[in-house]
Every structure is written in structure tokens, then in C-alpha cells.
Design an enzyme around this catalytic site. Structure first.
Site, PDB file in Angstrom:
ATOM      1  N   THR A   1     -25.764   2.921  11.787  1.00  0.00           N
ATOM      2  CA  THR A   1     -26.782   2.729  10.753  1.00  0.00           C
ATOM      3  C   THR A   1     -27.559   4.019  10.575  1.00  0.00           C
ATOM      4  OG1 THR A   1     -28.689   1.459  10.042  1.00  0.00           O
ATOM      5  CG2 THR A   1     -28.488   1.845  12.395  1.00  0.00           C
ATOM      6  N   TYR A   2     -28.036   4.212   9.339  1.00  0.00           N
ATOM      7  CA  TYR A   2     -28.888   5.370   9.077  1.00  0.00           C
ATOM      8  C   TYR A   2     -30.294   4.891   8.760  1.00  0.00           C
ATOM      9  CZ  TYR A   2     -24.224   7.272   8.563  1.00  0.00           C
ATOM     10  OH  TYR A   2     -22.917   7.618   8.776  1.00  0.00           O
ATOM     11  N   ASN A   3     -30.494   3.585   8.940  1.00  0.00           N
ATOM     12  CA  ASN A   3     -31.779   2.980   8.633  1.00  0.00           C
ATOM     13  C   ASN A   3     -32.220   3.234   7.200  1.00  0.00           C
ATOM     14  OD1 ASN A   3     -32.247   1.815  11.203  1.00  0.00           O
ATOM     15  ND2 ASN A   3     -32.730   3.874  11.973  1.00  0.00           N
ATOM     16  N   THR A   4     -31.234   3.280   6.329  1.00  0.00           N
ATOM     17  CA  THR A   4     -31.578   3.442   4.915  1.00  0.00           C
ATOM     18  C   THR A   4     -30.885   2.364   4.105  1.00  0.00           C
ATOM     19  OG1 THR A   4     -29.698   4.890   4.583  1.00  0.00           O
ATOM     20  CG2 THR A   4     -31.795   5.951   5.033  1.00  0.00           C
TER      21      THR A   4
ATOM     22  N   THR B   1     -31.127  -2.588   9.203  1.00  0.00           N
ATOM     23  CA  THR B   1     -30.055  -3.242   8.463  1.00  0.00           C
ATOM     24  C   THR B   1     -29.204  -4.160   9.346  1.00  0.00           C
ATOM     25  OG1 THR B   1     -28.655  -1.333   8.845  1.00  0.00           O
ATOM     26  CG2 THR B   1     -29.856  -1.380   6.786  1.00  0.00           C
TER      27      THR B   1
ATOM     28  N   CYS C   1       0.847  -1.186   0.000  1.00  0.00           N
ATOM     29  CA  CYS C   1       0.000   0.000   0.000  1.00  0.00           C
ATOM     30  C   CYS C   1       0.882   1.234   0.000  1.00  0.00           C
ATOM     31  CB  CYS C   1      -0.922  -0.009   1.200  1.00  0.00           C
ATOM     32  SG  CYS C   1      -2.045   1.369   1.211  1.00  0.00           S
TER      33      CYS C   1
ATOM     34  N   GLU D   1     -22.807   4.356   1.178  1.00  0.00           N
ATOM     35  CA  GLU D   1     -23.151   3.053   1.736  1.00  0.00           C
ATOM     36  C   GLU D   1     -22.057   2.034   1.449  1.00  0.00           C
ATOM     37  OE1 GLU D   1     -27.984   3.030   1.813  1.00  0.00           O
ATOM     38  OE2 GLU D   1     -26.970   3.091  -0.121  1.00  0.00           O
TER      39      GLU D   1
END
EC number: 1.11.1.-
Lengths: 466, 790
Positions: free
Chosen positions: A360-363, A372, A95, A437
Site C-alpha cells: 500500500t502507498y496509503n493513497t 486501504t 492468451c 492504482e
């Protein structure tokens, strides 16, 4: 100049995978990131990693805080050593991004420039770290208490346990971060020094070359697979449907325990074929074989450069028993040991792991109010599965239902040999999902990998202690 | 044997007998539980599930519950519990989230009774109701607690811990409907089994996961909890708010805690990691375990008292694959190895000293408390039979008080503040310091500085008039101020070498006495100990008496008031030369005729001492000029430094060391220097002379010392908006993400020195505010306040 020559990035912005505007847009809005950078950055600037991570500010904070702590705050190792260890860790995955970053830092903190000529120039003590660096990066399950004993009891070059724990934390952190760098296609920093006449020479085998490969392949593969938007949309719906079903109908489904065990084994074995097949297709010239050519630039920091990931499943269970997660957990055991030997890092890592696991953004893509949890757990446990860590209370059948094949390919590549990640892999899974995401996925993979390595290393240290 | 008979009665004729023993298991154990008849124990682990009978001499395997060719994960037990009402009923918690009940009464080989697969994650704990035969409670990683009625197929009620993992659940022994649960985030909740909608009470007990809890078998409402933060806490739940009553700090995270039967304040703990021992604590003595069992070679995972009314038998299972029975009488008692001695200074220089009672008792008859304040005040605690460890590790406490006024250390503070240690030529530094010392009435010290100047600086520079003047001044005004410290300094200087040696010898023997604590500190100890830091007037009489005896033998040493600034130099650096010169002895002999004056009388205005010092100084001039190499004196100077340090005036030793720098440093070994530095710095910090102490640290050449002011350089500040501590940087608040300190003048963030008015609390960059105040005295923020800065 000890920096490794890197070819000019083909795309602008912090990441080669993510369009510049996605990241930059988010950034200008976020004052908080700048404050965080001001607080914790060691280089004093907003580097590309931070920019990409700033899509998830909550996480970024715990990440930067723990990284700052292990690089800058009280700890058993001297500052230059910490950066050198980071270089060694990053070198395992070639890397160059991280290596260059820490070469600078190493010199800035007063490191001896001669060390940058390669491993043979560093003190024996640091050199001794090479073995566990190699194992941790590629086959952490092979670490035994003998490795630890060798480091702790070699007389004048010995490591004290706190130093060793500090080193292990650094190694695992930078192995995992290398995964993130490749997984998110982080571009090299645009360096102000470049302008002073130093011509960048394109060197093979770095992410840029991967990109070049992609460009050739992409069209073909796209055409071949013929993923239409409609298809991927229905794919998304199907995935959500499956998640919902798993959450609701868990109780009804009554699988025998033998079945559960086989599912874990199956998943493990499958992970074996998952990538090798794909790699074969993507790189027909097999330039990523074990004996692949690594530029001397990078390999001077490591020994045995051909050593790489070998599938856990392939090894046969009679020799290497599965790591039972419940017998050595981070919360119960790992934390106590780390915190005892290297105070406070335990709390920081604990917070980071908790943060990434619960973030989480619940999307999901365009949908909102989605739980999720199952998906995140599947990602986390799948990574651990590839490192041979098994959760008794997890049905590995879920992995199969939730993670599509292209995602599995991506996960396996990013966690096991991140240097082979390509833009095509990144693009080919979850087509409907937002880039943020996908970065979230990368964060999960990175932390899961770090935890897995850490668990193996700490278990070995615990065994050495008892 | 006496204990055993008592045990017999407690168990109503059914005596438990046995010995400390262990048996090897085939696999690591995760938990153990005892049958109510105290004759059987069940051991459960990932790949073991067996029942052992506890016999007199050994464990005998009675039953293997792990049947089937390829055992399923349901048998991989995280916890096991044996019903305390029904000998045939057991429950296990599996790592895959299944709760299994076992009925030993079943005729078939497989004793498995019921299977509850309601939990999604590992079940950490199962618990039977203490009196109800059919009620079982489980707590799981998935954040739920479930209550099962064994007569039904699924759970009766579910209690939600808001997605925090449950680590332990325990039914209250006294309250029928109550149970406690502990969580990964440090909380403890109290539930009523009839009300699953919300918990009765919740409080944060630990920092990090709470691994275990246990209700007290007798005291209603006492709950012990153990956590990853290495603490065991005892809570009183009967009050309105859970009150922390005791806290025991262990050395590793606490995995299990169990109250000891019949001993109200005892509990047993074992740890999750690193530490393999089992400890029994008396919660009232939280620092030393009452007993310790060291049999295991790997972490202990389960502990259980064998019988609910027998405090002497403890069973344990461990990761090292052994099952152990521990007998309390075989336990090792750390108290026996404890060293119950301590020594500490009080705020006003009092000294408290505690030593083992048995050692002190022998001496106490010899030194009774007579009312003299210099004698130790002697405390002896009344023995309380209920108190733990009584007689084993109790200490007698002696307190030595200081004579009022005698302990004044103002000279030390003044000296420290006024000495110049660097930044000027050596000669000036010496002169300055001599002047300071003289003004404080420390004439011997003053003279030392003058001598140093003469030794190390070129001779022509000493103005004799100045010397004359200063010495005269010192002798006239200095003495009344002089405190006992100088007198003590003076004593060895006055005496011959033998006297000095003796005092050294005394000090040494005293140190020995103190260290071993073998005896009570005698009077002499008293004076020595205090003398090192806080001298008393008491010394005066003592020492002077001896001086008187010495004078006739030693005609060189005369007039006890003058030698303070004349003779010390003579006794050390210049002694031989003086003997050589004819004038010296004669001169001094004259002095011997002058009336003997005690140190506190200030009639020393005669000119004679001035003469004497002057003549001496002239002599040293000559010596230096003629033939001696510059480092000729360094040995003597080093001796002098050691002398001061030995006298307890480490201030002098360090100051000279700093002022002379390279000239003497090489002659004194590093360790001694370091020792001096650290003691001086310690003293300075006790007197809150932070600036001086920092200067000394800066000027020191010793590596170990100069790094002292590199540590803990953090200054903690609170955010001006949300009032919370700002953990990382001084100008950004982590919580409210605002810059806390803005400059009222330039409206930028202040990252360095921030100065503010204490009246209106506006402020900013030091320079900006200073500049602003030149023009206006109103607050730059425009609040109308007339700012005041000191």
C-alpha cells in the site's frame, strides 16, 4: 513459425489500456527495474508485462524472483517442459501474448519443435496434465484427489509428486498471469522479426478485437451512463467515507451469524448476475458463448476448448461445500506442502502473497494517508468468494459497500474469463483513480486467483497423501 | 505394573487407569482440552463441540454443547480450553473472531455464557490464567491479544503485536503476570499483563510462523516453541537474552507442543501437515523421538496430557474424526529400531567405529587393549541412569589409530597431480605416467604403465635404452621411498593365484564382518580396512611370512624386490607366455638364489632385475607382433584394473581407464567404472585436489560422473558496499541495489572473472588489469597503492 499470429496493436506502449507515457515515465526514473530485469528476466529484455508491473517495483521483485525460480532454477521438471506447461496454461485463456513468449523460450531451451504442432504431438505424460489444467483454469473446486491419483499412478506415464507440484505451481501462475495480461491490456511484444516480411494477419477474438468492439461501444455507453467528473469525485468521497465507517464502527454493528452466512451467499449469487448481465449488454451478438470460435492456433494446446468458468454459486451447495478458508490456509497448510515437495518455492510464493496483500502507498486517487486495508481485503476476498472460498471472519457485506458494480464486473471478468476483458470495463470503474492504482488492483486479483487455484490443487494433493 | 503404582502415589491415591483406546467423532477436531479432574475431555472443531467422559474402557459422550437447529459460526471452534481451577468453565475461540465462554453449571441446555466480539479476525488461541479464576487471554489473526475479565463485558486490556498475526498465547505457569505470545513472522514476545503498552521482551525464534509454545511446568523460564520451519526449540527466558537450549528437528511443521508431566526433558509434538504421528521427544536426544503414537490416519490437531502429574496418559484429537487415549507403555519406540552403528575416518586416517554395546561386549574380552597402537582403543561410556534411552541404543566406540608415518599419502597426491591423463598420444601418456610412478618409487605401477604402452602402441616405438635406463633408475632410487602401499600391492603379485584368491576371500569376509557389525574388528579387519585407504607397515611382516612359505612351492616367483615391477605383469597378463618360453623360468630361478630382501632395504642396485624386465619386454613385443589381435589383452588389462581397484589403488584403475579410453571401457561394466570414478573423486576431494578431481570428472565417460561438476556451481559473494550476501547475481546487490564489482580500468560492471589486489581491494576485468599492469604498477583506481598480483 509456431508463434501465433497477432494483429497489430492499436495503441503504442506496453498496454492498450494505459497511456504509454504513464508507464514509460515511471520507467525512466526507475533504475531498479532495469537491474531486476537483468537479474531475473528469462528473455533478457524488458517485456511489456514487466514494464506495466514496474509501476510497483516492490512487488515486481518478488514476482520476477518467483517466476525466475520456477522457470530457470533447480526444479523437478526439465526446462522445456516448464515452458510447455506455461503454454498449455496460457492457452486455456487464449492468451496469445504468453503463448508466443513461451514458444520462443521453449525452443530456446531445447524443446522439440514438433510439440508445438499441438497436444497430440507431446508425450502422453504431458498430455495427461490437460485435465487438471482445464479444471484449475475454470473450475478449480472440482479438483479431487482422484484427479491427483490418476496422474500419480498411471504406470509409465506417471508424475512424481514433486513434478506434479512444480507443474501445478506453473499452471496456476500462468492462469493468473493471463488474468493480468488481459486485465491490464498488455500489448503484444513488438518483435524485431516482424520486419522480415512476415505479414501480420488480423485474427478475430483477441484483445485487439475487443478493443475494436470498445471503440464502437464506448461512446454510446459513455453517453448513456453520463458519468460526469463531479459524479465520480463524489463517488470517491463516498467510498472513502464508507471505508472509514467500516473501520471505525465495526464493533457497534452487531449482525447475527445467520446474517453473515446469507451475506456470503448473497455475494456469491450476485456475482452470478453481475457479469452475465453486463456481458449481455456489451456483446449482444453473444460471440463469447461457450461454443465460440477459437483459432486453431491456440486450441491445439488444449482439449475441450469450450470448457469455461461456471459460476460456483450456480452449482448448488449440497454438492459442493464451500471451501472454508480456515480449514486449509496457505500459511499453515499450503506452504508446508509446497515447500516439502518443491523446495524453496514456498518461501518465494509466501513472500509474493504477503507482498501483494500488504502493498500500500496509503493513497487513494488524489487523497493521501488513507488506510486501504479494508478495500484490499475486500478485493482479495471477493475473488476467493467467486471461487467458493469463504472466510469465517469476514463480513461479506463489506464487499457490497466497497466494490461498485462496474468494479465487480471487471473483477469477475478478469478472474474468471479474462479473455473477455475490454477497455470499456477497465475504464468504467474508479474513474478518479490513477492507472498505477488500477494495476495494483490487477495484481491483487491475479495473486488472489493464483492462491485460490493453488489452495484447491494442494488440498487435493493433501487428501491424496492422507 | 510398577509404573502404575508409582503413578498412584503421585496422584495421591486417585489412580488413573485406562488403556489405549479411541472413539469416533462425527467431525474433524481442531482442539482438545482436559478437565482438571482428568476424567473429562472436551473436543472442539468446525462442526463439533462435545464433552466426553474418559472411562476405563471407552470414551462416553457426556454433553453436546452445539445446540440450536442451525448452529452459528460462533460455534466453529479454532481452539478450546478448560479452566484448570474451575470445572464448569470453558472458553472457545471461533474462526469468525468471537471468543465464547461456557458455564457448565447453567441449568439450561444452552451453556453459552459470554460472547466477546472484539477481534476482527479469526481467534487462534485462548488461554485461561493458571491460578486466577476470571482472567482469559486471546490471540487473534488481526494482530491483537486481548485480556478479558469474565466479570466484565469487554476486554480489560489489549496488547498489540504490530499487525502481525498472533498464533499462540500462553500464561506462564510460574510467573503470575507473564505471558508469551508467538507470531506469524517468527517472533516470540513476552508480556507483562499489567503493561499493555509494550512487550517486555521480543526475539525471533523461528523462520516463518511460530505455531505454538508451552511453558515448562516446573522449570521457571523454560519455553518450548514450535514453528513451520519444522523445529521445536527450548528457550531459557531467565537469562538476559533468551537462550536457545535445545533444538529438535522434526519432519513436518510443528502444530502443537506440550511438555510431558513429571519428565523434565520430555515434550510431545504433533504436526500441521503431512505427518500424522504424535512424537514424544527427549530434548537432549533431538534426533530420535523417545516415543511415537501412530494411531491417527490424518493430521493430529490437538494433544493434551490427561493429568498434570501423570506422564503416561496422552489424549489427542485429529482431523480423521477420532479422539484417542494413548498409553505410554503402548507407544512404539523408534529407538528400538535404530541402528546405532557408525563408521568414520578421522583427519589423519584414524578409523572410528561404533557398534551396539551388546554386540561388542561379547568380543571385547577377546581383544583387550594391549597398548599396541594397531589394536583398537576401546571406549565404553559409563551408564548414566538419568540419560535417556540408556541401554536401548547405546553404542561402544572403537578407534583404530594409524601407525605414525605409515599413513603418509604423499605419493597419492603427487601421483594425482603429476599424471597426464589426456591431451597427448597414448604412448606419451604411458611413458609420462610410468616416469612419474617410478620417480615416486612405485615401480610396479610404473611397470604397468610401460606394459600398457607396449600392449597398445605399435611396437617399434619403444626405445630399449630408455626402458633400460628408467627401470634401472627406478630400482636404485625408488625403493627407499617406497611405502607400505607398494608392498601390499606386491603381496598378491608375488604369491601364486591361490594367495591372491585367499586375500580376496579375506577381504570379502572382512567386509561382511564390518557390515553386520556382528563382531569387533579383529586385527585382520584392521589391516584390511586401513589398507584400502591407508596401509600400514604392519602388513609387511605378515605378508612376507607367507611369501617365504610360498617360495619353495613356486619357483617362478622369486626375488621379492624385483617382482614389484616385473612379475605382476607376468602373473596376470603374460603368465602363460612366460611359461612357454624357456628362458623365463630359468632366469627367474636364478633370481631365487639371490638374497631375500625386505621391501624397505634398498640394495637392489644389481643389474639383474633390469635384465629380467628387458627380456620380458622383448617377449611381449614378439607376442604382439606375431599374431595376436589388438584386443587380445583387454581381458587381462581389465583383470589388472580390477586387481588394482581391489587393492585400494583406485587411482591406478581410474587413470588407466581414462588413458586407454575406448580400448578397455567396453569390457568393464558401467557400474564398476562409475564406482571407481566416484571413489577416486572422493579421495581427490579429501586431499583437496579440486583441479585434478574436476579433470577426472571431465574426462570420465560415465554419465553419472560427468554431471557431478554440473551441480552446485554457484559461488557466493558478498556485496562490497553493504557486506551482505548477494543472493541472485554476482554483480548486483539485492539490498543496496548497486553494482558490487566495478572494473577500475573501464568502469563497467564485471560479470565474469574479477581480479583484485588484496592490498587496496581495487580490481576489475582480468584482461584490463593485466593490460594495465604492463604499463604501470600503481593501482588503476588511483589510490596510489602499488598493486601486487600473484
Amino acid at each position: 513459425d509456431k508463434r501465433i499470429r497477432v494483429s497489430q496493436p492499436l495503441t503504442r506502449g506496453p498496454s492498450a489500456f494505459i497511456p504509454e507515457k504513464e508507464v514509460v515515465q515511471a520507467n525512466t526514473v526507475d533504475e531498479r527495474t532495469n537491474l531486476l530485469v537483468e537479474e531475473y528476466s528469462t528473455s533478457g529484455r524488458l517485456d511489456n508485462i514487466t514494464q506495466v508491473m514496474s509501476l510497483h517495483t516492490q512487488y515486481l521483485e518478488s514476482f520476477l524472483r518467483s517466476q525466475f525460480y520456477m522457470l530457470r532454477m533447480d526444479g523437478p521438471l526439465p526446462l522445456p517442459h516448464r515452458h510447455y506447461i506455461a503454454i498449455m496454461a496460457a492457452a486455456r485463456h487464449q492468451c496469445s501474448y504468453l503463448i508466443n513468449m513461451h514458444v520462443d523460450e521453449f525452443l530456446k531451451t531445447g524443446g522439440i519443435a514438433e510439440w508445438l504442432n499441438g497436444l497430440e504431438y507431446v508425450p502422453q505424460r504431458l498430455k495427461n496434465l490437460n485435465e487438471i489444467n482445464k479444471l484449475l483454469a475454470h473450475r478449480p473446486w472440482l479438483i479431487t484427489k482422484e484427479h491427483i491419483q490418476k496422474l500419480v499412478k498411471t504406470g509409465e506415464n506417471n508424475w512424481s509428486l514433486p513434478e506434479l507440484v512444480h507443474a501445478v505451481v506453473l499452471l496456476t501462475h500462468y492462469h493468473a498471469l493471463a488474468s493480468f495480461v488481459f486485465g491490464s491490456g498488455i500489448n503484444p511484444e513488438r518483435d524485431p522479426e516482424i520486419s522480415n516480411g512476415f505479414r501480420i494477419i488480423s485474427v478475430n477474438n483477441f484483445c485487439v478485437c475487443d478493443l475494436a468492439n470498445d471503440n464502437n461501444i464506448e461512446n454510446a455507453s459513455l453517453a448513456g451512463n453520463n458519468f460526469g467528473i463531479v459524479d465520480s469525485l463524489s463517488e470517491l468521497e463516498a467510498l472513502m467515507e464508507r471505508m472509514k465507517r467500516l473501520q471505525e464502527e465495526r464493533e457497534d454493528e452487531d449482525t447475527s451469524q445467520e446474517e453473515m452466512t446469507t451475506r456470503f451467499e448473497k455475494e456469491k449469487k450476485e456475482s452470478l448476475f453481475v457479469v452475465s448481465g453486463d456481458t449481455f449488454h456489451s456483446f449482444p451478438h453473444s460471440d463469447f458463448d461457450d461454443d465460440m470460435i477459437i483459432t486453431s492456433d491456440v486450441s491445439r494446446y488444449i482439449e475441450d476448448p469450450g470448457y469455461g468458468y461456471e459460476d460456483f454459486a450456480r452449482r448448488g451447495e449440497e454438492h459442493l461445500p464451500t471451501f472454508r478458508a480456515q480449514d486449509y490456509t496457505w500459511e499453515n497448510h499450503g506452504f508446508s506442502l509446497v515447500n516439502r515437495l518443491y523446495s524453496d518455492i514456498g518461501h518465494l510464493l509466501d513472500e509474493k502473497f504477503r507482498m501483494v496483500y500488504n502493498l500500500t502507498y496509503n493513497t487513494m486517487a488524489t487523497h493521501e494517508d488513507v488506510d486501504t486495508t479494508t478495500l484490499r481485503r475486500a478485493l482479495f476476498n471477493y475473488v476467493h468468494c467467486m471461487f467458493g472460498i469463504r472466510y469465517d471472519d469476514y463480513d461479506y457485506g463489506e464487499v457490497n459497500q466497497l466494490l461498485e458494480r462496474s468494479l465487480k464486473v471487471y473483477i469477475k471478468t478478469v478472474t474468471c474469463y479474462p479473455e473477455r476483458t475490454t477497455k470499456r470495463m477497465y475504464d468504467s470503474y474508479w474513474r478518479q483513480f490513477k492507472h498505477s492504482e488500477k494495476v495494483h488492483v490487477n495484481l491483487l486479483l491475479m495473486e488472489a486467483r493464483m492462491q485460490a487455484e493453488l489452495l484447491y490443487a494442494l488440498r487435493a494433493i493433501t487428501r491424496h497423501l492422507t | 505394573m510398577e509404573k502404575m503404582s508409582r503413578v498412584t502415589t503421585a496422584l495421591s491415591g486417585n489412580a488413573l487407569t485406562g488403556r489405549t483406546m479411541h472413539c469416533h467423532l462425527d467431525a474433524p477436531a481442531n482442539a482438545i482440552s482436559v478437565c482438571r479432574d482428568a476424567a473429562q475431555v472436551v473436543v472442539a472443531g468446525r462442526s463439533i463441540f462435545k464433552i466426553f467422559a474418559i472411562e476405563e474402557e471407552q470414551f462416553v459422550e457426556k454433553l453436546n454443547l452445539r445446540v440450536g437447529r442451525k448452529p452459528s459460526l460462533n460455534l466453529s471452534c479454532a481452539d478450546v480450553v478448560w479452566h484448570q481451577m474451575d470445572e464448569n468453565l470453558l472458553a472457545t475461540a471461533a474462526t469468525n473472531g468471537v471468543v465464547v465462554t461456557w458455564n457448565l453449571g447453567r441449568p439450561s441446555r444452552n451453556k453459552q455464557d459470554q460472547l466477546f466480539t472484539e477481534h476482527k479476525r479469526t481467534v487462534n488461541k485462548v488461554c485461561f490464567h493458571p491460578t486466577e479464576a476470571h482472567v482469559l487471554l486471546s490471540g487473534s489473526q488481526d494482530g491483537f491479544m486481548k485480556c478479558f475479565d469474565l466479570r466484565r463485558k469487554d476486554s480489560v486490556s489489549t496488547f498489540s503485536g504490530q499487525s502481525e498475526s498472533v498464533r499462540d498465547v500462553q500464561f506462564s505457569i510460574r510467573d503470575y503476570f507473564t505471558f508469551a505470545s508467538t507470531f506469524e513472522n517468527g517472533n516470540v514476545q513476552l508480556w507483562d499483563i499489567r503493561r499493555p503498552d509494550r512487550c517486555e521482551r521480543m526475539f525471533t525464534a523461528h523462520n516463518g510462523p511460530v505455531f505454538c509454545c508451552d511453558w515448562h511446568p516446573e522449570d521457571r523460564g523454560w519455553l518450548a516453541t514450535g514453528g513451520r520451519d519444522k523445529m521445536v526449540k527450548v528457550w531459557d527466558m531467565t537469562t538476559h537474552r533468551a537462550k536457545e537450549m535445545h533444538c529438535v528437528q522434526t519432519i513436518a511443521s510443528v502444530a502443537r507442543v506440550k511438555w510431558r508431566p513429571e519428565c523434565r526433558h520430555h515434550l510431545a509434538t504433533c504436526s500441521m501437515m503431512v505427518d500424522h504421528n504424535i512424537y514424544v521427544w527427549d530434548v537432549r536426544r533431538p534426533f530420535v523421538p523417545a516415543a511415537m503414537f501412530e494411531e491417527h490416519r490424518d493430521v493430529t490437531t490437538g494433544i493434551a496430557w490427561r493429568h498434570p502429574h501423570d506422564p503416561s496418559f496422552l489424549l489427542s484429537g485429529s482431523k480423521d474424526s477420532t479422539l484417542c487415549q494413548h498409553l505410554f507403555r503402548d507407544a512404539s519406540q523408534p529407538v528400538e529400531r535404530a541402528n546405532p552403528e557408525g563408521l568414520c575416518y578421522g583427519l589423519f586416517g584414524d578409523l572410528a567405529f561404533a557398534a551396539k554395546e551388546s554386540l561388542v561386549a561379547a568380543e571385547s574380552g577377546r581383544k583387550p587393549y594391549t597398548g599396541d597402537r594397531r589394536h583398537p582403543i576401546f571406549f565404553k561410556r559409563k551408564l548414566d541412569p538419568a540419560e535417556p534411552f540408556s541401554g536401548l541404543a547405546s553404542s561402544a566406540l572403537n578407534v583404530f589409530e594409524i601407525e605414525p608415518g605409515g599413513g603418509s599419502m604423499s605419493w597419492f597426491v603427487d601421483t594425482a597431480e603429476r599424471y597426464a591423463l589426456a591431451g597427448r598420444p597414448l604412448a606419451e601418456l604411458c611413458d609420462h605416467n610410468a616416469k612419474v610412478a617410478r620417480e615416486l618409487g612405485r615401480n610396479q605401477v610404473a611397470q604397468t604403465w610401460t606394459m600398457l604402452r607396449i600392449i597398445y602402441c605399435s611396437p617399434g616405438l619403444v626405445p630399449s635404452a630408455n626402458l633400460n635406463h628408467s627401470v634401472g633408475k627406478g630400482s636404485s632410487c625408488g625403493l627407499p621411498l617406497m611405502n607400505s602401499f607398494n608392498l601390499k600391492d606386491m603381496a598378491p603379485g608375488l604369491g601364486s593365484e591361490t594367495r591372491l584368491d585367499r586375500s580376496k576371500g579375506d577381504t570379502r569376509s572382512d567386509t561382511v564382518l564390518l557390515d553386520s557389525s556382528a563382531t569387533l574388528i579383529t586385527n585382520e579387519d584392521n589391516e584390511e580396512t586401513e589398507g584400502s585407504d591407508v596401509p600400514t607397515d604392519y602388513l609387511l611382516g605378515d605378508v612376507e611370512g607367507e611369501e617365504d612359505e610360498l617360495y619353495p612351492l613356486d619357483p617362478e616367483h622369486v626375488n621379492p624386490e624385483e617382482p614389484e615391477y616385473v612379475l605382476p605383469q607376468e602373473a596376470f597378463p603374460l603368465r602363460h607366455e612366460i611359461v612357454d618360453t624357456p628362458s623365463g623360468p630359468e632366469h627367474l630361478q636364478d633370481k631365487a638364489d639371490s638374497p631375500h630382501v625386505s621391501g624397505n632395504e634398498a640394495d637392489a642396485a644389481s643389474l639383474a632385475p633390469v635384465d629380467s624386465s628387458f627380456s620380458l619386454l622383448s617377449i611381449s613385443h614378439a607376442l604382439y607382433d606375431s599374431r595376436l589381435p589388438p584386443d587380445f589383452f583387454s581381458v587381462l588389462v581389465c583383470d589388472m584394473l580390477r586387481f588394482y581397484a581391489e587393492q585400494g589403488d583406485v587411482q591406478m584403475a581410474v587413470s588407466v581407464l581414462i588413458v586407454l579410453g575406448e580400448r578397455v571401457r567396453k569390457d568393464i561394466d558401467e557400474q564398476t567404472q562409475e564406482h571407481w570414478y566416484t571413489s577416486y573423486i572422493d579421495l581427490l576431494q579429501r586431499f583437496r585436489l579440486w583441479n585434478v578431481s574436476n579433470e577426472v570428472v571431465k574426462l570420465s565417460t560415465s554419465q553419472a560422473v560427468s554431471c557431478l561438476n554440473q551441480a552446485s556451481t554457484t559461488l557466493h559473494v558478498n556485496c562490497s558496499h553493504c557486506k551482505r550476501p548477494m543472493s541472485s547475481r554476482g554483480w548486483v546487490c539485492d539490498r543496496c541495489h548497486r553494482c558490487a564489482s566495478m572494473c577500475a580500468v573501464c568502469h563497467h560492471v564485471v560479470k565474469g572473472l574479477f581480479v583484485w589486489c588484496q592490498g587496496c581491494s581495487h580490481g576489475g576485468h582480468l584482461q584490463h588489469i593485466m593490460k594495465w599492469l604492463e604499463g604501470s604498477s600503481h593501482c588503476p583506481a588511483g589510490c596510489g597503492h602499488l598493486c601486487e598480483y600473484s
